[in-house]
Design a protein around this motif. Sequence first.
Motif, mmCIF file in Angstrom:
data_model
loop_
_atom_site.group_PDB
_atom_site.id
_atom_site.type_symbol
_atom_site.label_atom_id
_atom_site.label_comp_id
_atom_site.label_asym_id
_atom_site.label_seq_id
_atom_site.Cartn_x
_atom_site.Cartn_y
_atom_site.Cartn_z
ATOM 1 N N LEU A 150 41.361 6.728 58.407
ATOM 2 C CA LEU A 150 39.998 6.507 58.902
ATOM 3 C C LEU A 150 39.936 5.347 59.886
ATOM 4 C CD1 LEU A 150 38.001 7.224 55.664
ATOM 5 C CD2 LEU A 150 37.845 8.496 57.812
ATOM 6 N N ILE A 151 40.717 4.321 59.647
ATOM 7 C CA ILE A 151 40.748 3.203 60.590
ATOM 8 C C ILE A 151 41.280 3.679 61.938
ATOM 9 C CG2 ILE A 151 41.864 1.000 61.134
ATOM 10 C CD1 ILE A 151 41.714 0.355 58.116
ATOM 11 N N THR A 152 42.403 4.411 61.939
ATOM 12 C CA THR A 152 42.979 4.861 63.212
ATOM 13 C C THR A 152 42.036 5.819 63.936
ATOM 14 O OG1 THR A 152 44.273 6.626 62.144
ATOM 15 C CG2 THR A 152 45.374 4.505 62.489
ATOM 16 N N GLU A 153 41.434 6.745 63.213
ATOM 17 C CA GLU A 153 40.497 7.694 63.835
ATOM 18 C C GLU A 153 39.299 6.972 64.443
ATOM 19 O OE1 GLU A 153 39.399 10.603 60.909
ATOM 20 O OE2 GLU A 153 41.480 11.275 60.667
ATOM 21 N N ASN A 154 38.732 6.035 63.691
ATOM 22 C CA ASN A 154 37.550 5.319 64.182
ATOM 23 C C ASN A 154 37.862 4.476 65.405
ATOM 24 O OD1 ASN A 154 35.277 6.053 62.564
ATOM 25 N ND2 ASN A 154 36.289 5.064 60.841
ATOM 26 N N ILE A 155 39.023 3.867 65.456
ATOM 27 C CA ILE A 155 39.385 3.061 66.622
ATOM 28 C C ILE A 155 39.506 3.940 67.857
ATOM 29 C CG2 ILE A 155 41.290 1.747 67.664
ATOM 30 C CD1 ILE A 155 41.576 0.298 64.987
ATOM 31 N N VAL A 156 40.149 5.090 67.720
ATOM 32 C CA VAL A 156 40.296 6.005 68.869
ATOM 33 C C VAL A 156 38.931 6.426 69.397
ATOM 34 C CG1 VAL A 156 41.095 8.311 69.569
ATOM 35 C CG2 VAL A 156 42.605 6.814 68.248
ATOM 36 N N LYS A 157 38.049 6.826 68.495
ATOM 37 C CA LYS A 157 36.716 7.281 68.913
ATOM 38 C C LYS A 157 35.884 6.149 69.496
ATOM 39 C CE LYS A 157 36.604 10.846 65.386
ATOM 40 N NZ LYS A 157 36.101 11.176 64.062
ATOM 41 N N VAL A 183 55.620 4.169 60.541
ATOM 42 C CA VAL A 183 54.271 4.713 60.723
ATOM 43 C C VAL A 183 53.658 4.987 59.345
ATOM 44 C CG1 VAL A 183 52.911 6.642 61.606
ATOM 45 C CG2 VAL A 183 54.815 5.742 62.967
ATOM 46 N N SER A 184 52.463 4.434 59.126
ATOM 47 C CA SER A 184 51.723 4.701 57.899
ATOM 48 C C SER A 184 50.494 5.556 58.157
ATOM 49 C CB SER A 184 51.279 3.395 57.248
ATOM 50 O OG SER A 184 52.400 2.703 56.782
ATOM 51 N N ALA A 185 49.968 5.481 59.378
ATOM 52 C CA ALA A 185 48.825 6.302 59.775
ATOM 53 C C ALA A 185 48.793 6.345 61.294
ATOM 54 C CB ALA A 185 47.518 5.725 59.248
ATOM 55 N N SER A 186 48.362 7.480 61.811
ATOM 56 C CA SER A 186 48.286 7.625 63.256
ATOM 57 C C SER A 186 47.242 8.663 63.617
ATOM 58 C CB SER A 186 49.653 8.044 63.810
ATOM 59 O OG SER A 186 49.607 8.087 65.217
ATOM 60 N N HIS A 187 46.626 8.459 64.762
ATOM 61 C CA HIS A 187 45.666 9.432 65.282
ATOM 62 C C HIS A 187 45.839 9.505 66.797
ATOM 63 C CE1 HIS A 187 42.066 11.899 65.241
ATOM 64 N NE2 HIS A 187 41.666 11.232 66.316
ATOM 65 N N GLY A 188 46.066 10.704 67.322
ATOM 66 C CA GLY A 188 46.113 10.912 68.768
ATOM 67 C C GLY A 188 47.492 11.031 69.378
ATOM 68 N N LEU A 189 48.554 10.871 68.579
ATOM 69 C CA LEU A 189 49.910 10.985 69.111
ATOM 70 C C LEU A 189 50.557 12.279 68.629
ATOM 71 C CD1 LEU A 189 51.182 7.330 68.533
ATOM 72 C CD2 LEU A 189 50.514 8.371 70.707
#
Length: 182
Positions: free
Chosen positions: A31-38, A59-65
Amino acid sequence: MQNKELKYFQSFRDVCKVINASLNLKVVLMLITENIVKLLNVKACTIFLLDKNLNKLYVSASHGLSEAYLRKGPLDADKSIAETLDGQIVLILDTSNDSRIQYPEEAKREGIASVLSVPITVKGQIIGVLRIYTSEQRNFSDDEYELISGLADIGGIAIDNARMYDHLKADHQNLIDETHRW
């Protein structure tokens, strides 16, 4: 208060609510990674945790790669924007011309132009790194730096809470097992 600042405060509050409502580390970090991207309208965000014994970031969490980029391997803590593990926030404006990028060809293929690397700390100890990736060279405003730093700090608290909860669950299970053996 300006509209953008209000949006940052609301997003920060929303992330804090999620963290406060969950002890599931993977959910919180995603949720942190998703919210930062948005929120920041960036290409991607990744949270790496440090394995001090191996001196690697995983890597523990990722969004957009892409999966291909994420599978490139762990990062050597000494070779990949090492200043972050000394507590510094580091902006690499041009990933194609900076020796601190461990996998420059992979970054180019992924379309990463800039990287912002922020330490994640718990009780004064750096436990990981939050990285934000952009597809064009980008500077960040002071407000964005503050927001990102705050989210990294909250992420550190979430990681610590989830780890303590997992240890308590394991200890509790061990006590139950010992009781059954008696």
